[in-house]
Each structure stands twice: as structure tokens, then as C-alpha cells.
Design a protein around this motif. Structure first.
Motif, PDB file in Angstrom:
ATOM      1  N   ASP A 142    -101.802  47.525 -92.176  1.00  0.00           N
ATOM      2  CA  ASP A 142    -101.669  46.584 -93.276  1.00  0.00           C
ATOM      3  C   ASP A 142    -102.778  45.534 -93.202  1.00  0.00           C
ATOM      4  OD1 ASP A 142    -100.521  45.365 -95.495  1.00  0.00           O
ATOM      5  OD2 ASP A 142     -98.545  45.096 -94.563  1.00  0.00           O
ATOM      6  N   SER A 165    -102.801  44.583 -89.172  1.00  0.00           N
ATOM      7  CA  SER A 165    -101.540  44.793 -88.455  1.00  0.00           C
ATOM      8  C   SER A 165    -101.076  46.240 -88.606  1.00  0.00           C
ATOM      9  CB  SER A 165    -100.455  43.866 -89.029  1.00  0.00           C
ATOM     10  OG  SER A 165    -100.892  42.531 -89.110  1.00  0.00           O
ATOM     11  N   ARG A 221     -97.856  47.968 -88.682  1.00  0.00           N
ATOM     12  CA  ARG A 221     -96.475  47.503 -88.811  1.00  0.00           C
ATOM     13  C   ARG A 221     -95.492  48.304 -87.965  1.00  0.00           C
ATOM     14  NH1 ARG A 221     -97.490  42.515 -90.735  1.00  0.00           N
ATOM     15  NH2 ARG A 221     -98.334  42.533 -92.862  1.00  0.00           N
ATOM     16  N   GLN A 229     -95.787  46.933 -84.611  1.00  0.00           N
ATOM     17  CA  GLN A 229     -95.341  45.545 -84.626  1.00  0.00           C
ATOM     18  C   GLN A 229     -93.820  45.426 -84.638  1.00  0.00           C
ATOM     19  OE1 GLN A 229     -96.729  43.347 -88.051  1.00  0.00           O
ATOM     20  NE2 GLN A 229     -95.480  41.560 -87.581  1.00  0.00           N
ATOM     21  N   TRP A 282     -94.999  40.973 -81.301  1.00  0.00           N
ATOM     22  CA  TRP A 282     -95.842  41.431 -82.403  1.00  0.00           C
ATOM     23  C   TRP A 282     -97.242  41.813 -81.939  1.00  0.00           C
ATOM     24  CZ3 TRP A 282     -94.879  37.548 -87.007  1.00  0.00           C
ATOM     25  CH2 TRP A 282     -93.559  37.692 -87.450  1.00  0.00           C
ATOM     26  N   MET A 318     -96.840  45.913 -96.759  1.00  0.00           N
ATOM     27  CA  MET A 318     -95.448  46.098 -96.356  1.00  0.00           C
ATOM     28  C   MET A 318     -94.481  45.600 -97.427  1.00  0.00           C
ATOM     29  SD  MET A 318     -93.644  44.753 -92.818  1.00  0.00           S
ATOM     30  CE  MET A 318     -93.994  43.032 -93.219  1.00  0.00           C
TER      31      MET A 318
END
Length: 279
Positions: free
Chosen positions: A122, A157, A159, A162, A169, A249
Motif C-alpha cells: 500500500d 506498507s 498490510r 503489518q 507494525w 486498504m
């Protein structure tokens, strides 16, 4: 002043942007833009340089992270009201703090390589700032005096890592290349109000994020003061301050994530712009 570093990875030299928007090489006077050059005294010395007398850097030369020798790369999560709304999460009572590895730092236009097995990469356009003088238990009133300048960042990121791999994270935030910063560091004297900076991110020309730092829940001053209560912030430390609404997301009815071939472009007014190809 807009300070930068130019050259291949690991061989960057100090530079600055002149009044005409051209890149100038400062390496004859400043070997590299390391943390010791971020104090008010050293920054004042840099502003006294006659950029018109410095050599021009060839157009198209790669730009790196605008500061060398960063020891901490700190991030703030869920710091925009509309982003909290799209995530269906309550407004935090105090800043959500996590780390990104310094090894994920990258130049503003470096390619982004998807990690093996990545399922949900992302984008996150963010305002970043760089510490100029050590901050320990500082007040919010004095906090901004410890900031050397501001920069544009993309807090990339993964996800799935994460959210679903257990732990912090940082697992989904620290892959190589997941921290593009730059193109330059705009010294604090040129940013009258860090809470009034436009932010925009597009993927393949489609606007995904468009907001302003006015929507931040916790201001830069609040973040500096808060962090300094439980850690010492040192010159060269980079802090990214959260992302506005529009992350992949949060796309409804189904999330949209990055794929090989995508092009990400970020803009933030005086802070400049970035462009990354996804591989």
C-alpha cells in the motif's frame, strides 16, 4: 533553503536547489549533509553560500535521501481524522508510534520492489520532518525549534505483514525501499506553517490521496514534544507524521494494492514531488 543529496546510492554528495530550481553541488564546501550540519549555526552557514557560484548538477542525476546518517526512522499512525474514519477506528487519545528500519530509506524516485510473497502493498503520502538539535522532554511550545526542516515521504506498507503476522507494525513497514524521502529537505525557516501543507498521491495517474496537514490530529509540535518524553530525538532522526484518507486498504468495496508496473506520484507543495515505479 532546499537541501538535497545527489548521486548513486552510497555515493551521494551534498547539494541544494537554487532560486531557479536548478540543482547545485555543494560538495566542495560540504562533504555530505550529515546530522552535524543540521544545527541552527551550520544551517545558517549553508544559507550564506552563493549558490550561483556552485557547480550545476547534470539534469537527471539521481537524488537520494536528503540527510545522511539517520539513526532513527520513526512514524506516527492514524494521525488524520478522515483516515481514522475510513478505517472505522476511533480517534487516538495520543499519537500511535512505531518504527521503520533505517535500511528501508530510499531516494524520492527510486524504484520500489515488491517483497517476495507480498500480498497487500500500500501507499501512504506523508509529511516528514528531520530533527536538528537533540530533544529531551521538550515542551510543545519549544518543540519546533528542534526541527531542522521538512520533507515529503511515502510510508510504503505491506498490510498483510503489518496486520496478520503478529508483533509490531514495523514488520510490514521496513522492507528495502519502503521509505522514500525527499526530494529535498526544506529548512524550517521556509515553512511558515507545517499544518498547512497540501498532500496528493496518484497511482497510474488516478488521484488516490488528496488532503492537507490541516487534517492532522496531532500537530508536528505535539508529536515532537510527545516523542521527547520517552526517547531522545537526535539530529538526523526522521519522523513521518501519518497519512490522510485514500490508502489502498480503505478502498470500498474491495481494497486496491500495488502491482508490478504501477507508477506512484506524490506532491506536497513546497516540499516537492516524488515518482516511484513498482517492480
Amino acid at each position: 533553503m532546499k537541501l538535497l543529496r545527489h548521486g548513486p546510492p552510497g555515493q551521494e554528495k551534498a547539494g541544494a536547489l537554487d532560486a531557479q530550481g536548478r540543482t547545485r553541488d555543494l560538495s566542495l564546501l560540504v562533504p555530505d549533509l550529515t546530522p552535524e550540519w543540521l544545527s541552527p549555526e551550520k544551517l545558517q552557514a549553508l544559507t550564506a553560500i552563493d549558490l550561483a557560484r556552485m557547480p550545476l548538477v547534470p539534469i537527471g542525476t539521481r537524488l537520494g535521501v536528503p540527510v545522511a546518517g539517520t539513526r532513527q526512522f520513526i512514524a506516527i499512525g492514524l494521525n488524520y481524522r478522515k483516515h481514522a474514519e475510513e478505517a472505522n477506528l476511533p480517534i487516538p487519545a495520543e499519537p500511535i508510534v512505531f518504527n521503520k528500519s533505517v535500511h528501508c530509506l530510499a531516494g524520492p524516485d527510486d524504484d520500489v520492489t515488491l517483497p517476495p510473497g507480498a500480498l497487500a502493498c500500500d501507499w501512504e503520502v506523508e509529511l516528514g520532518f528531520v530533527i536538528g538539535t537533540a530533544a529531551r522532554r521538550v515542551s510543545e511550545q519549544d518543540a519546533l525549534s528542534h526541527v531542522a526542516g521538512y520533507c515529503l515521504a511515502n510510508d510504503l506498507s505491506e498490510r498483510d505483514w503489518q496486520m496478520n503476522r503478529g508483533g509490531q507494525w514495523v514488520k510490514g513497514k521496513s522492507f528495502d525501499g519502503f521509505g522514500p524521502v525527499g526530494p529535498w529537505l526544506v529548512t524550517a525557516d521556509e515553512v511558515r506553517d507545517p499544518q498547512n501543507i497540501p498532500l496528493e498521491l496518484t497511482v497510474n495517474g488516478v488521484v488516490r490521496q488528496q488532503s492537507s496537514t490541516q487534517d492532522m490530529i496531532f500537530s508536528v509540535a505535539h508529536i515532537v514534544a510527545h516523542l521527547s518524553q520517552f526517547m531522545t530525538l537526535m539530529p538526523g532522526d526522521i519522523v513521518v507524521t501519518g497519512t490522510p484518507q485514500g490508502v489502498g486498504m480503505g478502498v470500498k468495496p474491495k481494497p486496491v494494492y500495488l502491482a508490478s508496473g504501477d507508477v506512484i506520484e506524490l506532491r506536497a507543495g513546497v516540499l516537492g514531488q516524488q515518482r516511484q515505479r513498482v517492480l
